[in-house]
Design a protein around this motif. Structure first.
Motif, PDB file in Angstrom:
ATOM      1  N   UNK A 173      22.007 -16.253  29.740  1.00  0.00           N
ATOM      2  CA  UNK A 173      22.937 -16.511  30.212  1.00  0.00           C
ATOM      3  C   UNK A 173      24.318 -16.826  28.439  1.00  0.00           C
ATOM      4  N   UNK A 174      22.641 -17.371  27.333  1.00  0.00           N
ATOM      5  CA  UNK A 174      23.985 -18.079  25.931  1.00  0.00           C
ATOM      6  C   UNK A 174      23.925 -16.547  25.107  1.00  0.00           C
ATOM      7  N   UNK A 175      22.798 -15.643  24.712  1.00  0.00           N
ATOM      8  CA  UNK A 175      22.988 -14.349  24.250  1.00  0.00           C
ATOM      9  C   UNK A 175      22.019 -14.056  23.131  1.00  0.00           C
ATOM     10  N   UNK A 176      21.886 -15.286  23.095  1.00  0.00           N
ATOM     11  CA  UNK A 176      21.388 -15.581  21.708  1.00  0.00           C
ATOM     12  C   UNK A 176      19.673 -14.893  21.503  1.00  0.00           C
ATOM     13  N   UNK A 177      18.614 -14.549  20.270  1.00  0.00           N
ATOM     14  CA  UNK A 177      17.781 -14.003  20.431  1.00  0.00           C
ATOM     15  C   UNK A 177      16.763 -14.932  20.560  1.00  0.00           C
ATOM     16  N   UNK A 178      15.792 -15.115  21.388  1.00  0.00           N
ATOM     17  CA  UNK A 178      14.556 -15.855  21.597  1.00  0.00           C
ATOM     18  C   UNK A 178      13.222 -14.756  20.864  1.00  0.00           C
ATOM     19  N   UNK A 179      12.875 -15.490  20.126  1.00  0.00           N
ATOM     20  CA  UNK A 179      11.335 -14.943  20.082  1.00  0.00           C
ATOM     21  C   UNK A 179      10.645 -15.374  20.765  1.00  0.00           C
ATOM     22  N   UNK A 180       9.731 -14.115  21.075  1.00  0.00           N
ATOM     23  CA  UNK A 180       8.577 -14.350  22.591  1.00  0.00           C
ATOM     24  C   UNK A 180       7.616 -15.383  23.020  1.00  0.00           C
ATOM     25  N   UNK A 181       6.959 -15.539  21.143  1.00  0.00           N
ATOM     26  CA  UNK A 181       6.013 -16.356  20.724  1.00  0.00           C
ATOM     27  C   UNK A 181       6.138 -17.862  21.148  1.00  0.00           C
ATOM     28  N   UNK A 182       7.733 -18.172  21.222  1.00  0.00           N
ATOM     29  CA  UNK A 182       8.896 -19.456  21.874  1.00  0.00           C
ATOM     30  C   UNK A 182       8.938 -19.772  22.933  1.00  0.00           C
ATOM     31  N   UNK A 183       9.040 -18.706  23.435  1.00  0.00           N
ATOM     32  CA  UNK A 183       9.401 -18.478  24.765  1.00  0.00           C
ATOM     33  C   UNK A 183       8.445 -18.795  25.454  1.00  0.00           C
ATOM     34  N   UNK A 184       6.821 -18.621  25.684  1.00  0.00           N
ATOM     35  CA  UNK A 184       5.615 -18.863  25.913  1.00  0.00           C
ATOM     36  C   UNK A 184       5.812 -20.151  25.815  1.00  0.00           C
ATOM     37  N   UNK A 185       5.311 -20.877  24.236  1.00  0.00           N
ATOM     38  CA  UNK A 185       5.898 -21.894  24.113  1.00  0.00           C
ATOM     39  C   UNK A 185       5.985 -22.299  24.814  1.00  0.00           C
ATOM     40  N   UNK A 186       7.513 -22.840  25.258  1.00  0.00           N
ATOM     41  CA  UNK A 186       8.759 -23.235  26.297  1.00  0.00           C
ATOM     42  C   UNK A 186       8.848 -22.626  26.827  1.00  0.00           C
ATOM     43  N   UNK A 187       7.831 -22.202  27.554  1.00  0.00           N
ATOM     44  CA  UNK A 187       7.246 -21.852  29.595  1.00  0.00           C
ATOM     45  C   UNK A 187       8.844 -21.092  29.731  1.00  0.00           C
TER      46      UNK A 187
END
Length: 280
Positions: free
Chosen positions: A31-45
């Protein structure tokens, strides 16, 4: 003249010694095209912490979010589709099934599990969009039917997470019959007064929407999910009119009375557990 010269100040690592980031560490929000760290994605569901976009995930991720300590008993894991019509399109259906199984590690487009959600027993069936678009074929219908039978036998609530492009064309009428089959089984669940929770995620369309995905005692959805029967492009071309803003989003469907509420994925487990405590 320093504009035209490369300054070496602060550059201490030789090119051959530089290391690339390992694959899979980063993803980009669709959606916003910003980079996301995979570990943070998991922690944030798997919700973007910049724009709250709910990234598409499969059954493994949903089970890890919902089941306590990610502990569950998978039900009917070895069911696989046949090829009753000998269907051939761009490639034989048998080959497409084998390719999807190799790519996803799944047997078909749904997995079912029995586990606990904050201590409450529940059976969860979750569709996987990566397996031929989450299409509903004979295996999907059979797994749902058998899961309902399991709930009837053990007096358990049933939750279904839908994510599908609709009926599987390669099985023709066999896939369409799953609509009637699953709806009849859900009637038995209702007669036994066992709760049925539907979670509609992006996308939920076609024959899935026209059957079990909208028959819950409570129908809930994730924010921004596409929910409908035919797609907006098809509808627009058919009626020759522009569609309302936000047409077929979960917010639009909620406003028109077809959903009970929308739930943020980060609150899904607690909301589900609260509901189960009230009905058990």
């Amino acid at each position: 003249m320093s504009w035209f010269k490369r300054s070496t100040a602060g550059i201490n690592t030789a090119t051959e010694n530089k290391k690339e980031a390992p694959d899979g560490m980063w993803n980009k929000c669709p959606n916003c095209k910003k980079a996301l760290l995979n570990v943070e994605q998991v922690e944030n569901s798997y919700v973007c912490h910049y724009c709250d976009y709910h990234i598409r995930i499969g059954s493994a991720a949903y089970f890890s979010i919902l089941f306590d300590n990610n502990e569950f008993q998978e039900l009917f894991p070895n069911l696989q589709a046949g090829d009753p019509l000998g269907f051939v399109d761009s490639k034989p259906y048998k080959d497409r099934l084998l390719d999807s199984q190799a790519k996803t590690g799944l047997k078909d487009a749904i997995r079912c599990g029995h586990g606990k959600v904050e201590g409450q027993d529940v059976v969860v069936a979750c569709m996987d969009f990566n397996f031929i678009g989450g299409s509903m074929g004979s295996v999907v219908g059979e797994k749902i039917a058998r899961s309902i039978d399991y709930c009837l036998e053990h007096k358990l609530p049933f939750m279904l997470i839908s994510k599908s492009g609709g009926a599987r064309m390669m099985e023709a009428a066999f896939s369409l019959m799953q609509m009637a089959k699953t709806s009849a089984k859900l009637a038995l669940l209702s007669k036994a007064q066992l709760p049925y929770i539907c979670l509609l995620t992006d996308p939920t369309t076609g024959g899935v929407t026209a059957s079990y995905a909208m028959l819950g005692d409570i129908n809930i959805a994730e924010p921004g999910a596409l929910i409908g029967f035919a797609g907006p492009r098809v509808i627009k071309e058919t009626i020759k009119k522009d569609l309302p803003k936000g047409f077929q989003t979960s917010e639009f469907v909620l406003e028109h009375g077809f959903l009970d509420f929308i739930v943020d994925r980060r609150q899904l487990k607690s909301k589900l557990a609260t509901f189960l405590r009230h009905v058990n």
